[in-house]
Design a protein around this motif. Structure first.
Motif, PDB file in Angstrom:
ATOM      1  N   GLN A   8     -10.773   1.068 -12.439  1.00 29.59           N
ATOM      2  CA  GLN A   8      -9.919   1.011 -11.261  1.00 29.59           C
ATOM      3  C   GLN A   8      -9.097   2.285 -11.063  1.00 29.59           C
ATOM      4  OE1 GLN A   8     -10.253  -1.371  -9.037  1.00 29.59           O
ATOM      5  NE2 GLN A   8     -11.809  -2.271 -10.377  1.00 29.59           N
ATOM      6  N   ARG A  25      -2.687  -0.546  -8.315  1.00 34.64           N
ATOM      7  CA  ARG A  25      -2.935   0.871  -8.045  1.00 34.64           C
ATOM      8  C   ARG A  25      -2.615   1.203  -6.601  1.00 34.64           C
ATOM      9  NH1 ARG A  25      -6.541   4.757  -6.389  1.00 34.64           N
ATOM     10  NH2 ARG A  25      -7.026   6.437  -7.881  1.00 34.64           N
ATOM     11  N   ARG A  26      -3.024   0.341  -5.679  1.00 33.11           N
ATOM     12  CA  ARG A  26      -2.794   0.582  -4.255  1.00 33.11           C
ATOM     13  C   ARG A  26      -1.306   0.537  -3.906  1.00 33.11           C
ATOM     14  NH1 ARG A  26      -6.289  -2.642  -2.653  1.00 33.11           N
ATOM     15  NH2 ARG A  26      -4.973  -4.492  -2.464  1.00 33.11           N
ATOM     16  N   ALA A  76       0.855  -1.192   0.000  1.00 29.55           N
ATOM     17  CA  ALA A  76       0.000   0.000   0.000  1.00 29.55           C
ATOM     18  C   ALA A  76       0.891   1.241   0.000  1.00 29.55           C
ATOM     19  CB  ALA A  76      -0.922   0.006   1.210  1.00 29.55           C
ATOM     20  N   GLY A  77       0.917   1.959  -1.117  1.00 31.34           N
ATOM     21  CA  GLY A  77       1.625   3.227  -1.213  1.00 31.34           C
ATOM     22  C   GLY A  77       3.113   3.145  -0.945  1.00 31.34           C
ATOM     23  N   ALA A  88      -6.627  -3.245  -8.942  1.00 29.89           N
ATOM     24  CA  ALA A  88      -6.766  -2.482  -7.694  1.00 29.89           C
ATOM     25  C   ALA A  88      -5.535  -2.664  -6.811  1.00 29.89           C
ATOM     26  CB  ALA A  88      -8.031  -2.919  -6.951  1.00 29.89           C
ATOM     27  N   ASN A  89      -4.983  -3.881  -6.766  1.00 25.21           N
ATOM     28  CA  ASN A  89      -3.773  -4.124  -5.982  1.00 25.21           C
ATOM     29  C   ASN A  89      -2.584  -3.343  -6.527  1.00 25.21           C
ATOM     30  OD1 ASN A  89      -5.155  -5.892  -4.332  1.00 25.21           O
ATOM     31  ND2 ASN A  89      -4.386  -7.738  -5.337  1.00 25.21           N
TER      32      ASN A  89
END
Length: 220
Positions: free
Chosen positions: A189, A125-126, A97-98, A122-123
């Motif tokens: 997404q 992008r996160r 995450a980020g 989504a994973n």
């Protein structure tokens, strides 16, 4: 299917990368990434395979991490001594995450079934920081191959999703959504296309996308 795919790559790990795949084409796109992120940025290669792009990124001053579901591939990637982190995980279970300025997902999405595409995107992008970059490839298959596989599935009474290849036609699971379906999932997404290209080499067709996070669109 995921376990079978990991086992297949474990079996291929010792010789992986020695075939006629168009690695030079992908490498040229990878070489663009350092110039599009902050100097000394952190890049995740997922799935990293044997880490064949690590040296390109490290030479440009990037810090490199890798993730792959194949233990055999990770062993070869670790032997390069470049990545500061290597984790065994699938794209469906990517936990970050980020943490990264860029994520590379090369020669992988053809193994993701259509139901898993939104979650995988989504994973990815996160995993990137705000304003980060995703480089992703989507394999292209001629429509007559896709139609033949679709007809084969239907003739055998199996659930038929256009774009899937029957396992008797090719080892393991493959799904080819086409450029427009992939772009629709990107938009849903919140991944905006900033650069794209298409190249065919050694019989392989690939769509190349550089994506940045933006506002997600409502699912259609």
């Amino acid at each position: 299917r995921r376990a079978a795919l990991a086992a297949a790559y474990d079996a291929e790990a010792a010789a992986y990368g020695e075939g006629q795949q168009p690695w030079d084409v992908q490498r040229a796109w990878v070489a663009r990434v350092p110039g599009l992120i902050p100097p000394g940025g952190t890049v995740l290669d997922a799935p990293c395979g044997t880490g064949k792009y690590f040296a390109v990124l490290a030479a440009a001053g990037c810090r490199v991490a890798g993730a792959d579901q194949s233990a055999g591939m990770l062993a070869r990637a670790r032997a390069r001594g470049i990545a500061f982190s290597l984790q065994r995980t699938s794209l469906q279970d990517l936990p970050y995450a980020g943490q990264f300025d860029a994520v590379l997902t090369i020669e992988a999405m053809q193994h993701i079934p259509p139901g898993d595409w939104p979650g995988v995107l989504a994973n990815l992008r996160r995993a990137v920081r705000p304003g980060g970059l995703v480089y992703l490839t989507v394999q292209d298959l001629h429509q007559h191959h896709i139609q033949r596989a679709f007809d084969s599935l239907r003739a055998r009474g199996l659930p038929a999703v256009r774009g899937e290849l029957a396992e008797q036609d090719t080892p393991g699971y493959h799904y080819f959504p086409g450029r427009d379906q992939a772009a629709d999932w990107f938009a849903q997404q919140g991944l905006a296309i900033v650069q794209e290209g298409f190249q065919r080499a050694n019989g392989w067709g690939h769509h190349h996308f550089l994506l940045r996070p933006g506002p997600a669109s409502p699912a259609s």
